[in-house]
Design an enzyme around this catalytic site. Structure first.
Site, short mmCIF file in Angstrom:
data_model
loop_
_atom_site.label_atom_id
_atom_site.label_comp_id
_atom_site.label_asym_id
_atom_site.label_seq_id
_atom_site.Cartn_x
_atom_site.Cartn_y
_atom_site.Cartn_z
N ASP A 51 -30.07 29.75 1.32
CA ASP A 51 -30.29 28.88 2.47
C ASP A 51 -28.96 28.53 3.15
O ASP A 51 -27.88 28.76 2.61
CB ASP A 51 -30.99 27.59 2.05
CG ASP A 51 -32.45 27.83 1.65
OD1 ASP A 51 -33.02 28.83 2.11
OD2 ASP A 51 -32.98 27.01 0.89
N TYR A 109 -27.77 30.38 -11.22
CA TYR A 109 -27.23 29.45 -10.24
C TYR A 109 -26.49 28.32 -10.96
O TYR A 109 -26.78 28.00 -12.11
CB TYR A 109 -28.35 28.81 -9.42
CG TYR A 109 -28.95 29.67 -8.34
CD1 TYR A 109 -28.46 29.63 -7.03
CD2 TYR A 109 -30.01 30.53 -8.62
CE1 TYR A 109 -29.03 30.41 -6.03
CE2 TYR A 109 -30.57 31.32 -7.63
CZ TYR A 109 -30.07 31.25 -6.34
OH TYR A 109 -30.62 32.04 -5.35
#
Length: 250
Positions: A51, A109
């Site tokens: 994003d 992540y």
């Protein structure tokens, strides 16, 4: 011949990875640089999409190229054309059917929190000031994630996906001085999933959500029951793994 491109980027100045008609994306700039170097129209396909504002320490994309080339020379030219917050590390020959997105077996992540103020980390950490967190409780809740597979409650609403199932293999908070870093690995992730997980775990750490409530949130499969998404700028894609068999050793 198909190649994997290994790259990194700081996402602050971009509206995410994926090409958008009215905003600058990482994919668009790499397409332009590669098209210039190879003198053909090139459209790379990434391992996933990040994003707006999210960073990547390791990202892969694949591309089909017709002619042989000198990798060192191509890397020099690509990095000279790209802005300094995007770096190409390698161009690797792979099997013809290898796919940067579908062949990835694991993605990792990190979400980075800095407890205090640091003007040099404003674009790469979520800075929490005067907020006490129960780290043990947050890790207890994080461990629960490994016992579930459906994470619709942490998915962006109206996501166009066939399944909300993900196999999470690691989820833990690690303290290092003023840093508090959340590590999570899975075979796949849903849109906005990691940031929603982090936002909910912060609520657990603030004692606003109990461990039992955390379980109920997951079982509800309802995004509105989970906590708010943590800010994008603290999130890093850190590792994408593939079967070694898809890489061609020269």
């Amino acid at each position: 011949m198909r190649y994997f491109i290994e790259l990194s980027y700081k996402g602050t100045n971009y509206h995410g990875w994926q090409y958008q008609p009215n905003a600058i994306s990482v994919q668009e700039l790499i397409n332009k640089a590669m098209s210039t170097v190879f003198r053909v129209n090139i459209d790379i396909l990434g391992a996933g999409r990040t994003d707006s504002g999210v960073h990547a320490e390791q990202m892969y994309a694949h591309v089909d190229l017709e002619n042989e080339f000198n990798e060192e020379e191509v890397l020099y030219k690509l990095n000279a054309l790209l802005p300094k917050d995007i770096v190409i590390h390698a161009v690797l020959k792979v099997e013809d059917e290898a796919h940067a997105r579908f062949d990835a077996v694991s993605r990792s992540y990190e979400y980075r929190i800095y407890r205090g103020r640091n003007p040099f980390l404003t674009e790469t950490t979520y800075q929490l000031i005067n907020k006490k967190l129960n780290i043990d409780k947050m890790n207890e809740a994080a461990e629960i994630l490994l016992t579930y597979t459906n994470f619709q409650c942490f998915s962006r609403s109206n996501s166009d996906v066939k399944t909300y199932n993900c196999a999470i293999t690691n989820a833990e908070w690690i303290e290092s001085g003023e840093f508090l870093i959340f590590h999570i690995s899975a075979d796949r992730f849903l849109r906005n999933m990691v940031r929603a997980v982090v936002g909910t775990l912060i609520k657990v750490g603030e004692d606003k959500i109990s461990i039992e409530d955390f379980k109920k949130i997951i079982e509800s499969k309802n995004r509105s029951n989970a906590g708010p998404s943590a800010p994008a700028h603290g999130l890093f894609l850190t590792k994408v793994e593939y079967p070694k068999t898809i890489f061609i050793n020269e």
